[in-house]
Design an enzyme around this catalytic site. Structure first.
Site, PDB file in Angstrom:
ATOM      1  CG  HIS A  15      -2.076   0.851   1.259  1.00  0.00           C
ATOM      2  ND1 HIS A  15      -2.908   1.467   2.313  1.00  0.00           N
ATOM      3  CD2 HIS A  15      -2.803   1.402   0.077  1.00  0.00           C
ATOM      4  CE1 HIS A  15      -3.748   2.149   1.962  1.00  0.00           C
ATOM      5  NE2 HIS A  15      -3.687   2.035   0.725  1.00  0.00           N
ATOM      6  CG  HIS A  31     -11.159   3.435   0.871  1.00  0.00           C
ATOM      7  ND1 HIS A  31     -11.660   2.610  -0.111  1.00  0.00           N
ATOM      8  CD2 HIS A  31      -9.991   3.786   0.758  1.00  0.00           C
ATOM      9  CE1 HIS A  31     -10.682   2.355  -0.912  1.00  0.00           C
ATOM     10  NE2 HIS A  31      -9.766   2.991  -0.887  1.00  0.00           N
ATOM     11  CG  HIS A  72      -5.087   5.767  -1.593  1.00  0.00           C
ATOM     12  ND1 HIS A  72      -4.712   4.518  -1.004  1.00  0.00           N
ATOM     13  CD2 HIS A  72      -4.376   6.383  -2.541  1.00  0.00           C
ATOM     14  CE1 HIS A  72      -3.228   4.574  -1.371  1.00  0.00           C
ATOM     15  NE2 HIS A  72      -3.066   5.710  -2.301  1.00  0.00           N
ATOM     16  CG  ASP A  82      -7.133   2.695   2.201  1.00  0.00           C
ATOM     17  OD1 ASP A  82      -6.695   3.661   1.126  1.00  0.00           O
ATOM     18  OD2 ASP A  82      -7.004   1.472   1.937  1.00  0.00           O
TER      19      ASP A  82
END
Length: 277
Positions: free
Chosen positions: A170, A249, A251, A174
């Site tokens: 990642h 969500h 990011h 998030d």
């Protein structure tokens, strides 16, 4: 026993005294021929001694009248002098009064002007202080940082591994956010990208005033355009689940450059700017 006259201011000689003195003076003048012209007309009328005596009496009476006139003139001159002195004194008093009134008026005007100047200076100082405080507050606001989603929390950490990410980990964090939640710029900067970002879906990239970059992905809608200046807390769009997303969500990435692969730890980035995450 001889009488002694009291000392002090002598009274004006009586008319009888003045007449006697005048008669003596006339007699003396007659001897020199001064008043012969006065006696002559009377003597020429009938040539008698009584008429000569009458001429002398007339001369004495004339002399006495002249003395009265002189006394009256002296009294008038004295009164005029007194009146002039009184007028001069009154004029001087009026002049002094006018000067004092002028001095008081000037002093009052000066005091008023000084108070007005002090009040103006105080007002200007207060206004300057207010403007300075407003500038300081605005500067502080523009230099402040906030979380991209208010009241949220991090649901996926930085560098989390998995097959969901092309890089294998990642590249951001998030924030938990239902679809349509307000997304805000974390600090002041200028929008350099606003639109479709491939796997990021609808995304916004902002060049921050400190030279770093922040990215906001998977949004359902955008409310800014490229080139637009933004301030901390300004809404830039609404959260969603566009692009490569498993559900609604936000990011969020922090980068040293505008391109993919320049990411840095977003939690450390936000915390370095005073944001508790």
């Amino acid at each position: 026993m001889a009488l002694i006259r009291p000392t002090g201011k002598h009274r004006r000689p009586s008319r009888i005294t003045r007449t006697t003195a005048s008669a003596a003076g006339v007699a003396a003048l007659t001897t020199t021929g001064v008043i012969s012209g006065l006696a002559a007309p009377a003597l020429a009328a009938d040539g008698s001694a009584d008429h000569a005596s009458t001429g002398l009496t007339q001369a004495i009476a004339i002399n006495d009248t002249l003395a009265d006139e002189i006394d009256a003139q002296a009294a008038a001159q004295k009164q005029a002098a007194n009146d002039a002195a009184a007028q001069k004194k009154a004029e001087e008093a009026a002049r002094q009064k006018a000067a004092e009134q002028k001095r008081k008026a000037e002093a009052a005007a000066k005091e008023k002007a000084e108070k007005e100047a002090e009040a103006k200076a105080a007002k200007e100082a207060k206004e300057r202080a207010r403007e300075r405080a407003a500038r300081d507050a605005e500067r502080k606001r523009l230099n402040a940082y906030v979380a991209p989603v208010a009241g949220s929390y991090v649901s996926t950490s930085y560098k989390a591994g998995g097959g969901m990410w092309s890089s294998g980990s990642h590249t951001g964090i998030d924030f938990h956010a239902a679809s349509g939640t307000s997304v805000q710029a974390v600090g002041a900067g200028t929008v350099v990208e606003a639109g479709w970002g491939g796997a990021y879906g609808n995304n916004v990239v902002i060049k921050m005033n400190d030279g770093t970059y922040t990215q906001y992905g998977h949004m359902s809608s955008l409310s800014v355009t490229v080139g637009q200046a933004v301030t901390p807390g300004q809404q830039i769009g609404l959260s969603g689940s566009t692009g490569n997303s498993s559900g609604p969500h936000l990011h969020f990435e922090a980068r040293t450059g505008a391109e993919y692969g320049s990411d840095i730890d977003p939690i450390a980035y936000l915390r370095s700017h005073g944001v508790a995450v």
